[in-house]
Design an enzyme around this catalytic site. Structure first.
Site, PDB file in Angstrom:
ATOM      1  N   ARG A 143     -10.286 -11.573   1.759  1.00  0.00           N
ATOM      2  CA  ARG A 143     -11.061 -12.684   1.204  1.00  0.00           C
ATOM      3  C   ARG A 143     -10.276 -13.985   1.269  1.00  0.00           C
ATOM      4  NH1 ARG A 143     -11.379  -9.378  -4.355  1.00  0.00           N
ATOM      5  NH2 ARG A 143     -11.197  -7.694  -2.848  1.00  0.00           N
TER       6      ARG A 143
ATOM      7  N   LYS B 233       0.844  -1.198   0.000  1.00  0.00           N
ATOM      8  CA  LYS B 233       0.000   0.000   0.000  1.00  0.00           C
ATOM      9  C   LYS B 233       0.877   1.244   0.000  1.00  0.00           C
ATOM     10  CE  LYS B 233      -4.019  -1.805   2.513  1.00  0.00           C
ATOM     11  NZ  LYS B 233      -4.994  -1.621   1.425  1.00  0.00           N
TER      12      LYS B 233
HETATM   13  N1  BES Z   1      -8.257  -3.715   4.234  1.00  0.00           N
HETATM   14  C1  BES Z   1      -8.349  -3.343   2.875  1.00  0.00           C
HETATM   15  C2  BES Z   1      -9.638  -2.595   2.567  1.00  0.00           C
HETATM   16  C3  BES Z   1      -9.722  -1.174   3.068  1.00  0.00           C
HETATM   17  C4  BES Z   1      -9.033  -0.168   2.418  1.00  0.00           C
HETATM   18  C5  BES Z   1     -10.546  -0.865   4.120  1.00  0.00           C
HETATM   19  C6  BES Z   1      -9.147   1.139   2.867  1.00  0.00           C
HETATM   20  C7  BES Z   1     -10.672   0.435   4.538  1.00  0.00           C
HETATM   21  C8  BES Z   1      -9.967   1.440   3.918  1.00  0.00           C
HETATM   22  C9  BES Z   1      -8.316  -4.572   1.986  1.00  0.00           C
HETATM   23  O1  BES Z   1      -7.520  -5.616   2.435  1.00  0.00           O
HETATM   24  C10 BES Z   1      -7.750  -4.139   0.669  1.00  0.00           C
HETATM   25  O2  BES Z   1      -6.625  -3.761   0.636  1.00  0.00           O
HETATM   26  N2  BES Z   1      -8.574  -4.182  -0.367  1.00  0.00           N
HETATM   27  C11 BES Z   1      -8.174  -3.761  -1.659  1.00  0.00           C
HETATM   28  C12 BES Z   1      -8.705  -4.750  -2.653  1.00  0.00           C
HETATM   29  C13 BES Z   1      -8.165  -4.556  -4.036  1.00  0.00           C
HETATM   30  C14 BES Z   1      -6.705  -4.896  -4.074  1.00  0.00           C
HETATM   31  C15 BES Z   1      -8.929  -5.444  -4.993  1.00  0.00           C
HETATM   32  C16 BES Z   1      -8.743  -2.372  -1.900  1.00  0.00           C
HETATM   33  O3  BES Z   1      -9.870  -2.105  -1.475  1.00  0.00           O
HETATM   34  O4  BES Z   1      -8.042  -1.547  -2.471  1.00  0.00           O
HETATM   35 MN    MN Z   2      -5.515  -5.403   1.839  1.00  0.00          MN
END
Ligand code: BES
Ligand code: MN
Ligand code: ZN
Length: 498
Positions: free
Chosen positions: A355, A281
């Site tokens: 997931r 990230k």
């Molecule tokens: N924990 C995150 C989702 C999230 C992001 C929650 C920001 C709250 C605020 C999750 O694990 C994630 O990183 N999801 C990705 C999925 C994508 C790679 C398909 C996302 O939402 O960017």
């Molecule tokens: Mn994630």
């Protein structure tokens, strides 16, 4: 914190540090406010005329008004009298509780629940009140060098008629237990990720099982998770030196007749820190990914409430927990893993890890032959874009289950909004090399995440709550909210009555 009802007839003789009454816009007084106005020879009307618009959530304190025994009379604005809503009573009680905490008030009496509400029963009002007042006493001070001063508020009472009091009491008791569950979920969310690790969550489950005799905790370690063949969960866990935990916390009601119905299973995402893994990230705001275990926290918080109330229904909480970090042992884009269900998954983005851990927990849930399974997860940033911080996202193919959960959310003032989950979206998860990919691209990101989970839920009724936008607040108020504990408990209460 103690919650009670009081049925004293003469309001002006009640001994308390804060006596709260409702006021409507246009100078309309609630019956309780009117009674105090008369006892004080017009002190309330004079103050309202001078400086109180009674908009929803507004508050004005009158100190030691003549003719009234209470130390203070607190005027709470309720907005228009036309159709009083539960949300308005809640805003008023939130303002009252925040004031009591700020001013160091120890005892308070509110007359607001005696008012008729268009969209809530008296039990609903009492439940919401106790929950919100409990929540207002939450103070995070675990990681400061000096302890913050203790909250003084210790007793909160609802002034009601005798008949009303009988209806309010169960609601108050439920609300207090929900408040404790919410506050546990908030604490777990707020704790830093170097403290609140998978092991810490496991220990919390064990501690709950010690505290409440209806609860039994089982925490599976790395070896046991390997023996079960949770290849998908393990592929996320192996990027971190912090050992994973697979937590099962089971409530068996003390009432034998309540053990006949099939259990309800709650599954919570327990990523104690989500750096994204190899699909790292960006830096700014990454600290907030300590909240990526808020699904797990809400499941543990709900289990605490369920146990304190000794709910007459078997409920099982399942929490797969690990960190998602980049390292030489981390999973990587292109890796293909085999889930507990036997289905293979091509990992195209290691940041779609929620997931990957939930799918194995959902398969594990089959063994309980559940009446329903609800998973709770901070799953997608896309859900925050879709619904903001107001509604949790609800996904299910089961219309009846959707209606029950949406109604529970409304009743508990912890709302969810249903988003689609149709087979037409499943195509986006196609992989050339495995049974499915773990991402479906940018369009409908929350829906494809739910589609992925749905492939592991064919054996039971299932719903998914994406709480990415509702589990915590950002900015100056940064902190966990404890949502959706109120929704989940309300749903479970409904399942007991049914
Ligand atoms: N924990 C995150 C989702 C999230 C992001 C929650 C920001 C709250 C605020 C999750 O694990 C994630 O990183 N999801 C990705 C999925 C994508 C790679 C398909 C996302 O939402 O960017
Ligand atoms: Mn994630
Ligand atoms: Zn995550």
């Amino acid at each position: 914190m103690e919650f009670s009802t009081t049925t004293a007839t003469a309001l002006h003789t009640i001994k308390t540090q804060a006596l709260a009454v409702g006021v409507f816009t246009d100078g309309m007084l609630s019956p309780a406010a009117d009674a105090l106005d008369q006892a004080s020879k017009g002190a309330l009307r004079a103050a309202i005329k001078a400086e109180f618009d009674a908009s929803s959530g507004s508050i004005l304190t009158l100190h030691a008004p003549a003719g009234i025994t209470a130390d203070r009379v607190i005027l709470l604005g309720l907005g228009s009298q036309e159709s009083l809503k539960a949300a308005s009573v809640s805003r008023a009680h939130q303002a009252l509780a925040a004031y009591c905490v700020r001013a160091g008030v120890g005892t308070a009496v509110s007359t607001l629940c005696a008012l008729d509400c268009a969209d809530a029963s008296l039990a609903d009002l009492a439940r919401a009140t106790a929950r919100l007042v409990s929540a207002a006493t939450y103070r995070y001070d675990h990681t400061f060098s000096k302890a913050k001063p203790a909250v003084k508020l210790r007793s909160f009472s609802l002034h009601l008629s005798r008949a009303q009091a009988a209806k309010a009491k169960p609601g108050l008791e439920q609300g207090a237990a929900i408040g404790a569950g919410v506050n546990l979920a908030r604490l777990l969310g707020d704790l830093p990720p170097n403290v609140c690790t998978p092991t810490y969550l496991g220990q919390t489950a064990k501690d709950l099982a010690k505290q409440f005799k209806t609860l039994k905790a089982e925490v599976l370690d790395q070896k046991k998770i390997e023996a079960l063949n949770m290849g998908s969960f393990l592929s996320v866990a192996r990027g971190s030196a912090e050992p994973p935990a697979f937590i099962v916390l089971r409530h068996t009601p003390s009432q034998a007749s309540a053990r006949k119905a099939a259990p309800i299973v709650l599954v919570g995402k327990g990523i104690t820190f989500d750096a994204g893994g190899i699909s790292l990230k960006p830096g700014p705001g990454m600290d907030e990914m300590k909240f990526d275990m808020c699904g797990a926290a809400s499941v543990l918080g709900t289990m605490r409430t369920v146990a304190e109330l000794d709910l007459p229904r078997e409920v099982i909480g399942i929490v797969p927990s690990c960190e998602n970090l980049p390292s030489g042992t981390a999973n990587k884009p292109g890796d293909i893993v085999t889930s507990l269900s036997g289905q293979t998954i091509e990992i195209l983005n290691t940041d779609a890890e929620g997931r990957l851990i939930l799918c194995d927990a959902l398969t594990y849930a089959e063994r309980f032959k559940p009446a329903a399974v609800i998973d709770v997860a901070t799953l997608t940033g896309a859900c925050v874009i879709a619904l903001g911080h107001v509604n949790s996202g609800l996904f299910t193919q089961d219309d009846a289950l959707a209606d029950e959960l949406l109604a529970a959310g409304r009743q508990a003032q912890d709302p969810a909004w249903r988003l689609p989950l149709e087979d037409a979206y499943q195509d986006l998860l196609k992989s050339n090399f495995a049974d499915m990919a773990n991402i479906g691209g940018r369009p409908a990101g929350s829906v494809t995440a739910a589609c992925f989970l749905s492939r592991f839920t064919s054996k039971y009724r299932w719903a998914h709550l994406d709480i990415a936008g509702t589990a915590w607040l950002e900015g100056k108020q940064k902190g966990a909210t404890g949502r959706p504990v109120p929704l989940l408990v309300q749903y479970l209460l409904g399942q007991c009555a049914a």
